[in-house]
Design a protein around this motif. Structure first.
Motif, PDB file in Angstrom:
ATOM      1  N   UNK A 330      26.099  75.401  55.569  1.00 36.38           N
ATOM      2  CA  UNK A 330      26.988  75.049  54.454  1.00 36.38           C
ATOM      3  C   UNK A 330      28.140  76.039  54.307  1.00 36.38           C
ATOM      4  N   UNK A 331      29.262  75.545  53.871  1.00 33.88           N
ATOM      5  CA  UNK A 331      30.491  76.329  53.798  1.00 33.88           C
ATOM      6  C   UNK A 331      30.351  77.520  52.858  1.00 33.88           C
ATOM      7  N   UNK A 332      29.735  77.302  51.700  1.00 34.68           N
ATOM      8  CA  UNK A 332      29.629  78.338  50.679  1.00 34.68           C
ATOM      9  C   UNK A 332      28.220  78.911  50.577  1.00 34.68           C
ATOM     10  N   UNK A 333      27.486  78.852  51.673  1.00 32.06           N
ATOM     11  CA  UNK A 333      26.152  79.419  51.684  1.00 32.06           C
ATOM     12  C   UNK A 333      25.067  78.445  51.274  1.00 32.06           C
ATOM     13  N   UNK A 334      25.397  77.549  50.361  1.00 30.66           N
ATOM     14  CA  UNK A 334      24.523  76.451  49.954  1.00 30.66           C
ATOM     15  C   UNK A 334      25.319  75.157  50.057  1.00 30.66           C
TER      16      UNK A 334
END
Length: 439
Positions: A330-334
């Motif tokens: 995922x782009x933002x870690x989540x």
């Protein structure tokens, strides 16, 4: 060797030109490292005829970056235009929507639209990389998104704007005013002609908003940041901080509390012997407090064409190394759909205390009045320093410096307002938070 990774670059300013030189000058080395060649096949810029010191004759030129993102035969769209809105927003949106990977250095764009763009990238199964958007050449995004996955982060803070750090460093080193150091920063190219975005803390706030989302799994919330810049810092503050064993830095701080997430950007006094205090000039630094690892500190070039291009190149290399069918993280870690709603923390006592500088008329009862207002607001004082006759031509003024123990900012502001109302204050009072990092 796999087929070439085809790149389209929108924006050929300092960073774009530096990136093109890296890609052209190290073509064979990059092919060996990444397992495939990387080729620039399309570019977009305002002036197609400008000499940028790099050969781009083999690339198709697009006057409109959105058209490049929509129509060019590319695998990766690199956005180096800047700005939170169009054309950068529409161009990145177009590229992701058609299934192209995207790389950007645009913190303003991501601070406003990052969750939406992350959602598109994840839906299409492509990467949206943005290492260069925060702290230039420091690989903090990769560290937080990948290397610290097994950790629970409690705090992230740092020096995220090289312009401000340069100005504060030079004020201390040369004994010059904020205005004089700003002029020098502009002459050297460290500050823009209109430096407001940097010196008032907006640039740091955008970067902090991205770090907060990565650290705590929340939706990006740039409007929920307490914001204060450095334009009101005086040489008197710099000297007083030094006398007390501190240095002044513009910090971005995000931390988890029992009532939510706290985000703030403001000038901060840090102990001279702390690691963060040693970061000078245009250098950036990011510290991460994690439960398993402990404290991680990274520092390095935070801006400039080469540092930013280096981070962009790293993002492109990650895409080049990925193999077909690879499941991207995922782009933002989540996943964007699982990011939590940002909950702003309730006001609480600031553990580091506060520095308060007051210039007052030298008359009977002033000191007792100041102490009384502090007591009335339940503010405990760690130290009090008086400097007789420092600011008045005839010695008719005093500088009073107070350092508080942990207290509420509302209490400090209320006490300072009461002191102002008594009529003996000369000029504006100064209030600066004190942070005491573990290292």
């Amino acid at each position: 060797m796999a087929h070439a990774l085809k790149i389209g670059i929108a924006g050929l300013g300092t960073v774009g030109a530096s990136l093109a030189r890296i890609l052209n000058g190290r073509h064979n080395k990059l092919a060996d490292i990444c397992g495939r060649p990387i080729e620039i096949v399309a570019v977009s810029a305002r002036d197609p005829d400008k000499d940028r010191g790099v050969d781009l004759s083999g690339a198709t030129f697009y006057a409109d970056p959105v058209a490049l993102a929509r129509e060019a035969d590319i695998d990766v769209f690199v956005e180096l235009i800047g700005g939170e809105g169009d054309p950068a927003l529409s161009a990145v949106r177009e590229a992701l929507s058609r299934g192209c990977h995207a790389v950007t250095a645009n913190k303003a764009l991501l601070a406003r639209h990052g969750v939406e763009l992350a959602g598109i990238a994840e839906e299409k199964g492509v990467l949206l990389n943005f290492e260069a958007a925060v702290a230039g050449g420091i690989p903090v995004i990769k560290a937080m998104r990948e290397s610290l996955t097994g950790n629970s982060i409690t705090r992230v803070f740092g020096i995220l704007n090289g312009t401000c750090n340069y100005i504060l460093t030079e004020m201390e080193r040369c004994g010059l005013s904020f205005e004089d150091c700003l002029k020098e920063a502009q002459r050297l190219g460290y500050a823009e002609a209109d430096p407001t975005f940097d010196v008032e803390g907006n640039d740091t706030a955008h970067k902090l908003a991205l770090l907060t989302s990565l650290a705590f799994g929340t939706r990006i919330a740039p409007d929920d940041i307490y914001l204060e810049g450095i334009s009101n810092i005086t040489i008197e503050d710099i000297r007083a901080a030094a006398d007390l064993g501190f240095r002044i830095k513009l910090l971005g701080v995000a931390q988890r509390t029992d009532s939510g997430i706290e985000q703030r950007v403001h000038p901060t006094m840090v102990p001279k012997d702390s690691v963060i205090a040693q970061v000078d000039g245009v250098t950036n630094a990011v510290a991460i407090d994690a439960d398993v690892l402990g404290e991680l500190m990274m520092s390095g070039p935070g801006a400039g064409g080469d540092a930013t291009a280096s981070a962009v190149m790293g993002d492109i290399a990650d895409i080049a190394k990925a193999r077909p069918g690879h499941q991207h993280g995922p782009v933002l870690g989540r996943p964007a759909v699982h990011l939590e709603t940002y909950e702003r923390a309730r006001m609480r006592s600031h553990e580091g205390g506060y520095f308060i500088r007051l210039t007052v008329e030298d008359r009977t009862g002033v000191f007792a009045s100041i102490a009384g207002h502090m007591s009335d607001n339940d503010i405990s004082l760690e130290s009090i320093v008086q400097r007789p006759g420092e600011n008045g031509a005839n010695g008719d003024r005093k500088t009073v410096i107070l350092v508080t123990h942990a207290t509420m900012e509302a209490s400090v502001r209320k006490a300072v307002e009461a002191i102002s109302a008594d009529g003996y204050l000369v000029g504006k009072p100064q209030v600066i938070r004190i942070e005491r990092p573990e290292s």
